[in-house]
Design a protein around this motif. Structure first.
Motif, PDB file in Angstrom:
ATOM      1  N   LYS A   1       0.169   4.293 -44.888  1.00  0.00           N
ATOM      2  CA  LYS A   1      -0.266   4.373 -43.489  1.00  0.00           C
ATOM      3  C   LYS A   1      -0.789   5.767 -43.163  1.00  0.00           C
ATOM      4  O   LYS A   1      -1.839   5.918 -42.527  1.00  0.00           O
ATOM      5  CB  LYS A   1       0.863   3.983 -42.547  1.00  0.00           C
ATOM      6  N   LYS A   2      -0.082   6.795 -43.601  1.00  0.00           N
ATOM      7  CA  LYS A   2      -0.522   8.171 -43.341  1.00  0.00           C
ATOM      8  C   LYS A   2      -1.840   8.467 -44.059  1.00  0.00           C
ATOM      9  O   LYS A   2      -2.717   9.140 -43.512  1.00  0.00           O
ATOM     10  CB  LYS A   2       0.561   9.163 -43.758  1.00  0.00           C
ATOM     11  N   ALA A   3      -1.982   7.961 -45.279  1.00  0.00           N
ATOM     12  CA  ALA A   3      -3.228   8.158 -46.022  1.00  0.00           C
ATOM     13  C   ALA A   3      -4.397   7.465 -45.318  1.00  0.00           C
ATOM     14  O   ALA A   3      -5.508   8.007 -45.249  1.00  0.00           O
ATOM     15  CB  ALA A   3      -3.083   7.652 -47.454  1.00  0.00           C
ATOM     16  N   LEU A   4      -4.148   6.272 -44.788  1.00  0.00           N
ATOM     17  CA  LEU A   4      -5.201   5.555 -44.052  1.00  0.00           C
ATOM     18  C   LEU A   4      -5.588   6.305 -42.780  1.00  0.00           C
ATOM     19  O   LEU A   4      -6.775   6.410 -42.448  1.00  0.00           O
ATOM     20  CB  LEU A   4      -4.745   4.139 -43.719  1.00  0.00           C
TER      21      LEU A   4
ATOM     22  N   GLY B   1      -7.550   9.349 -43.841  1.00  0.00           N
ATOM     23  CA  GLY B   1      -8.883   8.915 -44.263  1.00  0.00           C
ATOM     24  C   GLY B   1      -9.774   8.599 -43.075  1.00  0.00           C
ATOM     25  O   GLY B   1     -10.949   8.971 -43.051  1.00  0.00           O
ATOM     26  N   ALA B   2      -9.225   7.928 -42.072  1.00  0.00           N
ATOM     27  CA  ALA B   2     -10.000   7.616 -40.873  1.00  0.00           C
ATOM     28  C   ALA B   2     -10.402   8.896 -40.147  1.00  0.00           C
ATOM     29  O   ALA B   2     -11.545   9.028 -39.680  1.00  0.00           O
ATOM     30  CB  ALA B   2      -9.190   6.702 -39.947  1.00  0.00           C
ATOM     31  N   LEU B   3      -9.486   9.856 -40.053  1.00  0.00           N
ATOM     32  CA  LEU B   3      -9.806  11.136 -39.407  1.00  0.00           C
ATOM     33  C   LEU B   3     -10.911  11.865 -40.162  1.00  0.00           C
ATOM     34  O   LEU B   3     -11.837  12.405 -39.555  1.00  0.00           O
ATOM     35  CB  LEU B   3      -8.552  12.009 -39.316  1.00  0.00           C
ATOM     36  N   ILE B   4     -10.830  11.867 -41.483  1.00  0.00           N
ATOM     37  CA  ILE B   4     -11.886  12.481 -42.296  1.00  0.00           C
ATOM     38  C   ILE B   4     -13.229  11.833 -41.982  1.00  0.00           C
ATOM     39  O   ILE B   4     -14.245  12.514 -41.799  1.00  0.00           O
ATOM     40  CB  ILE B   4     -11.563  12.369 -43.801  1.00  0.00           C
ATOM     41  N   MET B   5     -13.251  10.495 -41.924  1.00  0.00           N
ATOM     42  CA  MET B   5     -14.509   9.799 -41.637  1.00  0.00           C
ATOM     43  C   MET B   5     -15.033  10.155 -40.247  1.00  0.00           C
ATOM     44  O   MET B   5     -16.239  10.354 -40.060  1.00  0.00           O
ATOM     45  CB  MET B   5     -14.325   8.286 -41.753  1.00  0.00           C
TER      46      MET B   5
ATOM     47  N   PHE C   1     -13.256   0.087 -43.030  1.00  0.00           N
ATOM     48  CA  PHE C   1     -12.220  -0.276 -43.998  1.00  0.00           C
ATOM     49  C   PHE C   1     -10.870   0.329 -43.624  1.00  0.00           C
ATOM     50  O   PHE C   1      -9.843  -0.345 -43.687  1.00  0.00           O
ATOM     51  CB  PHE C   1     -12.610   0.163 -45.419  1.00  0.00           C
ATOM     52  N   PHE C   2     -10.887   1.597 -43.235  1.00  0.00           N
ATOM     53  CA  PHE C   2      -9.631   2.235 -42.824  1.00  0.00           C
ATOM     54  C   PHE C   2      -9.024   1.517 -41.630  1.00  0.00           C
ATOM     55  O   PHE C   2      -7.813   1.277 -41.584  1.00  0.00           O
ATOM     56  CB  PHE C   2      -9.849   3.718 -42.510  1.00  0.00           C
ATOM     57  N   ALA C   3      -9.850   1.158 -40.656  1.00  0.00           N
ATOM     58  CA  ALA C   3      -9.363   0.477 -39.449  1.00  0.00           C
ATOM     59  C   ALA C   3      -8.784  -0.901 -39.779  1.00  0.00           C
ATOM     60  O   ALA C   3      -7.715  -1.266 -39.290  1.00  0.00           O
ATOM     61  CB  ALA C   3     -10.492   0.350 -38.426  1.00  0.00           C
ATOM     62  N   VAL C   4      -9.469  -1.660 -40.615  1.00  0.00           N
ATOM     63  CA  VAL C   4      -8.981  -2.989 -41.001  1.00  0.00           C
ATOM     64  C   VAL C   4      -7.654  -2.870 -41.746  1.00  0.00           C
ATOM     65  O   VAL C   4      -6.699  -3.601 -41.461  1.00  0.00           O
ATOM     66  CB  VAL C   4     -10.030  -3.738 -41.870  1.00  0.00           C
TER      67      VAL C   4
END
Length: 132
Positions: free
Chosen positions: A74-77, A80-84, A109-112
């Protein structure tokens, strides 16, 4: 979504992030110079672009690795979303419209995956939780 679908999506986005980071880590200085050059005419000061350009490959690599092995998923997702989101902001500032669709797809993808995090069964997170 079932656990296999979640796994395939998690591995896909994980491999993409891992690969982006991996190839850039070997040429970190060159990547930074390239990124600084791209942003030289933007409103972002070089003092922000330089540290981001060095941190980005490391963050991409780490997020990718964590997603591949399913650790702190969850933290990685979220990271990743913040990076995007940061990449999307930067991309719009330099009007690099060709890069935007790929970044938006990654964000999707991160959101899904975040929405279906309860399907994350094939992961170290699950193994560690059951042992602890």
């Amino acid at each position: 979504m079932n656990t296999y679908s979640f796994l395939m999506l998690r591995l896909g986005i994980g491999l993409s992030m891992f690969g982006h980071g991996l190839v850039r880590l070997g040429k970190l200085s060159g990547f930074s110079k390239w990124m600084v050059g791209n942003f030289q005419n933007s409103i972002l000061p070089e003092a922000l672009v330089i540290p981001f350009s060095y941190a980005l490959p490391i963050l991409e690599f780490c997020v990718g690795l964590l997603l591949i092995i399913g650790l702190f998923t969850k933290k990685a997702l979220l990271l990743g979303a913040l990076i995007m989101l940061l990449l999307i902001f930067g991309t719009t500032l330099i009007e690099n419209w060709d890069a935007l669709p790929s970044q938006l797809i990654h964000l999707g993808f991160f959101a899904v995956l975040l929405n279906f995090i309860n399907h994350n069964s094939w992961a170290l997170d699950v193994s560690l939780k059951s042992k602890g």
